[in-house]
Write a protein that holds these residues in place. Sequence first.
Motif, PDB file in Angstrom:
ATOM      1  N   UNK A  50       0.842  -1.130   0.112  1.00 28.29           N
ATOM      2  CA  UNK A  50       0.017   0.202   0.116  1.00 28.29           C
ATOM      3  C   UNK A  50       0.856   1.253  -0.044  1.00 28.29           C
ATOM      4  N   UNK A  51       0.630   2.111  -0.972  1.00 32.85           N
ATOM      5  CA  UNK A  51       1.450   3.271  -1.033  1.00 32.85           C
ATOM      6  C   UNK A  51       0.418   4.442  -0.248  1.00 32.85           C
ATOM      7  N   UNK A  52       1.048   5.282   0.439  1.00 33.02           N
ATOM      8  CA  UNK A  52       0.603   6.425   0.839  1.00 33.02           C
ATOM      9  C   UNK A  52       1.461   7.350   1.800  1.00 33.02           C
ATOM     10  N   UNK A  53       1.206   8.539   1.811  1.00 32.73           N
ATOM     11  CA  UNK A  53       2.124   9.379   2.501  1.00 32.73           C
ATOM     12  C   UNK A  53       1.415  10.001   3.979  1.00 32.73           C
ATOM     13  N   UNK A  54       2.065  10.392   4.733  1.00 29.47           N
ATOM     14  CA  UNK A  54       1.769  10.484   6.123  1.00 29.47           C
ATOM     15  C   UNK A  54       1.096  12.202   6.304  1.00 29.47           C
ATOM     16  N   UNK A  55       0.849  12.853   5.000  1.00 30.04           N
ATOM     17  CA  UNK A  55       0.192  13.874   4.925  1.00 30.04           C
ATOM     18  C   UNK A  55      -1.261  13.551   4.523  1.00 30.04           C
ATOM     19  N   UNK A  56      -1.696  12.248   4.170  1.00 29.55           N
ATOM     20  CA  UNK A  56      -2.709  12.019   3.861  1.00 29.55           C
ATOM     21  C   UNK A  56      -3.655  11.549   5.066  1.00 29.55           C
ATOM     22  N   UNK A  57      -5.047  10.983   4.929  1.00 29.31           N
ATOM     23  CA  UNK A  57      -5.839  10.514   6.124  1.00 29.31           C
ATOM     24  C   UNK A  57      -5.023   9.160   6.437  1.00 29.31           C
ATOM     25  N   UNK A  58      -4.249   9.138   7.446  1.00 23.36           N
ATOM     26  CA  UNK A  58      -3.584   7.962   7.752  1.00 23.36           C
ATOM     27  C   UNK A  58      -4.429   6.972   8.224  1.00 23.36           C
ATOM     28  N   UNK A  59      -5.481   7.624   9.147  1.00 25.10           N
ATOM     29  CA  UNK A  59      -6.379   6.685   9.742  1.00 25.10           C
ATOM     30  C   UNK A  59      -7.268   5.628   8.904  1.00 25.10           C
ATOM     31  N   UNK A  60      -7.411   6.206   7.797  1.00 26.46           N
ATOM     32  CA  UNK A  60      -8.073   5.193   6.584  1.00 26.46           C
ATOM     33  C   UNK A  60      -7.050   4.304   6.094  1.00 26.46           C
ATOM     34  N   UNK A  61      -5.933   4.351   6.228  1.00 24.31           N
ATOM     35  CA  UNK A  61      -4.859   3.304   5.705  1.00 24.31           C
ATOM     36  C   UNK A  61      -4.816   2.301   6.707  1.00 24.31           C
ATOM     37  N   UNK A  62      -5.332   2.668   8.162  1.00 24.64           N
ATOM     38  CA  UNK A  62      -4.777   1.890   8.992  1.00 24.64           C
ATOM     39  C   UNK A  62      -5.884   0.790   9.392  1.00 24.64           C
ATOM     40  N   UNK A  63      -7.077   0.735   8.840  1.00 23.81           N
ATOM     41  CA  UNK A  63      -8.259   0.136   8.915  1.00 23.81           C
ATOM     42  C   UNK A  63      -8.177  -1.457   8.724  1.00 23.81           C
ATOM     43  N   UNK A  64      -8.210  -2.108  10.005  1.00 20.65           N
ATOM     44  CA  UNK A  64      -8.011  -3.492   9.752  1.00 20.65           C
ATOM     45  C   UNK A  64      -6.761  -4.107  10.239  1.00 20.65           C
ATOM     46  N   UNK A  65      -5.842  -3.202  10.606  1.00 24.04           N
ATOM     47  CA  UNK A  65      -4.581  -3.669  11.004  1.00 24.04           C
ATOM     48  C   UNK A  65      -4.687  -3.460  12.608  1.00 24.04           C
ATOM     49  N   UNK A  66      -4.081  -4.568  13.072  1.00 24.24           N
ATOM     50  CA  UNK A  66      -3.891  -4.690  14.840  1.00 24.24           C
ATOM     51  C   UNK A  66      -2.580  -3.942  15.303  1.00 24.24           C
ATOM     52  N   UNK A  67      -1.357  -4.001  14.284  1.00 25.77           N
ATOM     53  CA  UNK A  67      -0.348  -3.106  14.692  1.00 25.77           C
ATOM     54  C   UNK A  67       0.376  -2.739  13.546  1.00 25.77           C
TER      55      UNK A  67
END
Length: 352
Positions: A50-67
Motif C-alpha cells: 500500500x502506498x500512502x504518505x503521512x500527509x494523507x488521511x492515515x487513519x483510513x489506511x490503518x483500518x483492519x490492522x492490529x499493529x
Amino acid sequence: MDDLLIYGSYGYTGRLIAREAVSRGGAPVVAGRDAERVAALADDLGVEGRAFDLESDVTAHLDGFAAVCNCAGPFVDTCDPLVEACLETGTDYLDVTGEVAVFERLARLGGRAERADVTLLPGVGFDVVPSDCLATYLHERLPSADDLAVGIANWGSLSRGTLVTTVRNLGSGGVVRRNGRLIRVPTAYDTRTFDFGRGPTTTVTVPLGDVVTAAHSTGVEHVAVYVDLPNPVIRAMKAGRSLESLLGSWPIRQGLERVVETAVDGPDAAERERGEAVVQVEVTDGDRTERARLWTPNTYALTADAAVSSAKRVLEGDAPDGYQTPSTAFGHEFVLDLEGVERELLPSPTQV
C-alpha cells in the motif's frame, strides 16, 4: 502477522524486517509513500503493498490492522501522524527509532494510549532492546541503584536512514539524564572507560534513547550512553564543537543529506552475518556496583529479529497498553530469546 503493517518497508531496515516477517510465515502489508518501491518489494515478497504518505488521511489506511511497525526515519518526522492515527483507530504502534525526542514524545502519550487500549512501543531494534533489557536485569539485582551507564562497542556500518538522522542532529550536542531530568550537553561531553572483553576502552557520550527508556524501565535518575570510538575521532568531536553552529545550519545539513541519500545503503549480508556487537551496562548506588554484558549479532541483524519478535508478541496480546519499553512490555529476558544473544554477569569491582 497478517494484520501487521510495516511502514517505510522499502528502506534498508524496513526491508530486513519485512523479509524476516515473511521468513517466519507471516504476510505483513508493506507500505510507504513511494508507490513504485512499495510495489517492487510487495512483488518480491509475495505480499500486499500500500502506498500512502503521512500527509494523507492515515487513519483510513490503518483500518483492519492490529499493529503498525514504523521503519521510516527520521522518526521525529514520521511518528506523530502514525501515532495519532493509531490512537484514533486502536492500532498498536512499534518503531525502530533511537531518537531521544521520539521516546520522550511518546512517553508523554502514555496515559492517552492506555485510555485508547493502545500499546506504544518505540525502540524495538538494537537501540534499545539489548540495553533496556540489560538495564532492567541489573536494576533488579541492585534496586537501590541511582546511576546507570550504557556502553556500546562494535556498532558496525550504519544504514542510510541512521546516517540521515545523524546529519539532522548535527549541531544539537548531546543529552544525558541528571537528577531525573534530560540535560543538553556539548558533543562528546564525557568519556568513560569500559572493558568490553578485550581490555580497557575509551568511550564517549552519545545522545541515544536509553536516557529516556532506562529511566522509564528502572526509575534510575542518572543515565548516560557511551559508544566505543577511536581516540582520534573523539578528539575530533571535541575539537569540532566550535563548528557545530555551522554544521547544524540548514544548507550544510541539506547537502550532507543528499550525499548520504545517494552514496549509502547499509551493511551487506556478509557484514551482517559476521558482525558482532557488545552492550555493557553498569549500575551503582555509590556503595555497590553491578555490571553485565550482552554479546549480540550485527546491529541490523538483531534489529530485524527483535522488531519481528516484538510485533508478534504485541499481536498476541503480550504487551500492556500505554507507553512501554521492550523490558516493561516483555520482561528483561526477552533479549535472550533473540538468536545469537548471550548475557554475561561480570564481577563487581571493589568499591573504594
